[in-house]
Design an enzyme around this catalytic site. Structure first.
Site, PDB file in Angstrom:
ATOM      1  CD  GLU A 435       1.663   1.156  -4.631  1.00  0.00           C
ATOM      2  OE1 GLU A 435       1.702   0.311  -3.705  1.00  0.00           O
ATOM      3  OE2 GLU A 435       0.918   2.157  -4.595  1.00  0.00           O
ATOM      4  CD  GLU A 440      -1.755   6.930  -5.054  1.00  0.00           C
ATOM      5  OE1 GLU A 440      -2.446   6.200  -4.344  1.00  0.00           O
ATOM      6  OE2 GLU A 440      -0.628   7.352  -4.718  1.00  0.00           O
TER       7      GLU A 440
END
Length: 547
Positions: A435, A440
């Site tokens: 990932e 974020e």
């Protein structure tokens, strides 16, 4: 620092006076007190002409006891834990001479019950650290040391007593990124205290003493932390451990300059043992090569440390300029079905992160309007709705540059993400599929942007990540991008690199990945949701992929 003196290498048994304070031979169920505690002291450098040692002040201690699990050996300004009952204790004095010192040895049995003994040793101390070494260690008091991760051989091992740095194994540049070692900092304070900062990246804007370290399996348990971390063979990655302070001393047993750390103090990789670091070489400016023997007596461990911070890679020049895919969100309505599909519902266990939202394809949660994609998290019907769109099964690629121009939502509990997942996730499963989190953000830490990589051994909170500060993240558009090559993965905000990961053939980041855009609520990372939250939107102007 105080007058510091050395001790070390020739060994000869010296007479000792033993004063015992042993407990009764108690046995209470499985709790057994050690008995028959014996302590032997050998002063370094003893010979016929030097009956009290070579002046280094080092005394080697050997302790044995029946039913002992581990030992604590306490000297003048240091204490060492040893499962084998072995320790090298340095003694110092502001004046040259022969001095009497006490050594306390505590043997621990099951249940923590102990037996202790005190011995007296008579030692010749005649060592003063050279001024240039003290200048190297702490200078004007502002020096901070780190593992020189960008240099080959900055961490490695070899045979005990070997004189070739990292003879059997030496880590390549940045090879151990994300294991809990590179963000540690070490300070040799002039007052003799040693400060170990276990995460130097989380002290802005206020000090956060939490962190994680890297250590040897089983030996790292001596630290007495909360447990956890990731076991990988004989290593433990990201063992949770807070900042701490011990003491440091300099001695020169056998003529070898040596740093001794008190208690459980360590540098780089926890190996237990004597907590003594021989300075193998300090000829390079602001740099030292150190070596220590682990508590099992198996290896000599090698470290290169430096007091210079790494160069910041602010200048960026991409190698990818051919546009292969884009969405500029020019047509109002739903996302283009030829480019995007949806994740819907609540997922298992809140999409694996205990998140609180339900994902929909409702226009209230996802739409294109006025030239931007808008993903809106809303409070409704006693819960939360949002949207997650992806190119899964439609578009995936290996290596390239992704650029996303976005303005982020705000509010406690919001968790927007721009990320990529390995296209083989249905067969390899997460985290082995890999990932790449390009961006974020959590509303509970408003101005912090995160970039993180997850793969085997680096899932959840153990992901390899860094942060940067963007004061206008939720009020202005910014460019969030990643440059992904076989050699590295670089994360940028507004074309400034703030995180570089050394990619190699052993990671999963060498296969097709697809794109994901979403806003989550709460969960393990998003945190507590503001009870007054109503709605907030992730706005994306465009997303482009170059190769």
């Amino acid at each position: 620092m105080k007058n510091l003196k050395y001790l070390y290498t020739f060994l000869l048994l010296t007479a000792v006076m033993v004063v015992s304070c042993q407990e009764d031979d108690a046995v209470i169920g499985d709790i057994v007190a050690p008995t028959n505690l014996q302590v032997m002291a050998e002063i370094v450098g003893v010979d016929a002409d030097h009956p009290y040692g070579d002046g280094s002040g080092v005394v080697n201690i050997t302790a044995t006891a029946t039913n002992a699990i581990t030992y604590k050996i306490i000297g003048q300004e240091s204490q060492q834990l040893s499962q084998r009952g072995l320790a090298s204790i340095p003694f110092t004095s502001p004046n040259s001479g022969i001095f009497n010192y006490q050594v306390v040895v505590i043997a621990y049995g099951t249940g923590g019950i102990s037996t202790s003994t005190t011995i007296e040793v008579e030692v010749f101390v005649d060592y003063t650290p050279p001024a240039d070494l003290l200048e190297l260690l702490y200078g004007d008091g502002s020096k901070t040391w780190r593992i020189k991760s960008e240099k080959a051989g900055h961490f490695g091992l070899g045979p005990v007593g070997g004189n070739i740095p990292a003879e059997w194994y030496g880590a390549g540049p940045e090879e151990k990124a994300g294991v809990g070692m590179y963000n540690d900092r070490y300070i040799f304070n002039s007052d003799g205290s040693f400060t170990h900062i276990t995460n130097n990246t989380n002290d802005d804007p206020v000090t956060d003493t939490s962190g994680a370290v890297f250590g040897r399996k089983n030996l790292v348990d001596e630290l007495g932390g909360p447990g956890g971390g990731t076991v990988d063979g004989d290593d433990v990655f990201n063992y949770p451990y807070n900042d701490y302070t011990e003491n440091w001393q300099i001695s020169a047993p056998g003529g070898s300059e040596t740093i001794t750390l008190s208690g459980l103090g360590f540098i780089g990789y926890y190996t237990g043992g004597s907590h003594q670091y021989k300075i193998f070489d300090r000829s390079a400016p602001n740099e030292m090569i150190l070596t220590t023997v682990d508590g099992n007596g198996d290896f000599s461990w090698w470290f290169i440390i430096t007091s210079e911070e790494p160069e910041v890679d602010d200048e960026f020049s991409t190698i990818y300029n051919d546009l292969i895919w884009e969405d500029t969100f020019d047509v109002d309505g739903a996302p283009d079905p030829s480019k995007w599909t949806y994740d819907l519902g609540t997922g298992d266990n809140g999409w694996g992160n205990s998140e609180s939202q339900t994902y929909t394809n409702n226009p209230d949660n996802v739409k294109i309007e006025d030239g931007t994609l808008k993903i809106t998290a809303k409070a409704e019907n006693g819960g939360y709705t949002s949207s997650r769109i992806k190119t899964d099964g439609i578009f995936a690629f290996t290596y390239g540059r992704v650029e996303v121009r976005a303005k982020l939502p705000s509010g406690g509990g919001t968790w927007p993400a721009i990320w990529m997942l390995g296209q083989n996730y249905t067969t390899v499963t997460w985290p082995a599929c890999g990932e790449i989190d390009i961006m974020e953000h959590v509303g509970n830490d408003q101005n912090t942007i995160h970039s993180t990589l997850h793969y085997t051994g680096n899932s959840g909170g153990n992901g390899i990540g860094k942060t940067t500060n963007v004061p206008t993240a939720s009020t202005e558009f910014h460019n969030y991008s990643v440059e992904w090559t076989p050699e590295f993965i670089k994360f940028l905000v507004d074309d400034k690199v703030y995180h570089t990961f050394p990619n190699n053939a052993d990671t999963p980041f060498n296969a097709d990945f697809f794109l994901i855009l979403n806003v989550a609520m709460g969960g393990n990372f998003g945190g507590a949701i503001d009870p007054d939250f109503t709605a907030s939107t992730l706005e994306i102007d465009y997303i482009k992929v170059y190769q």
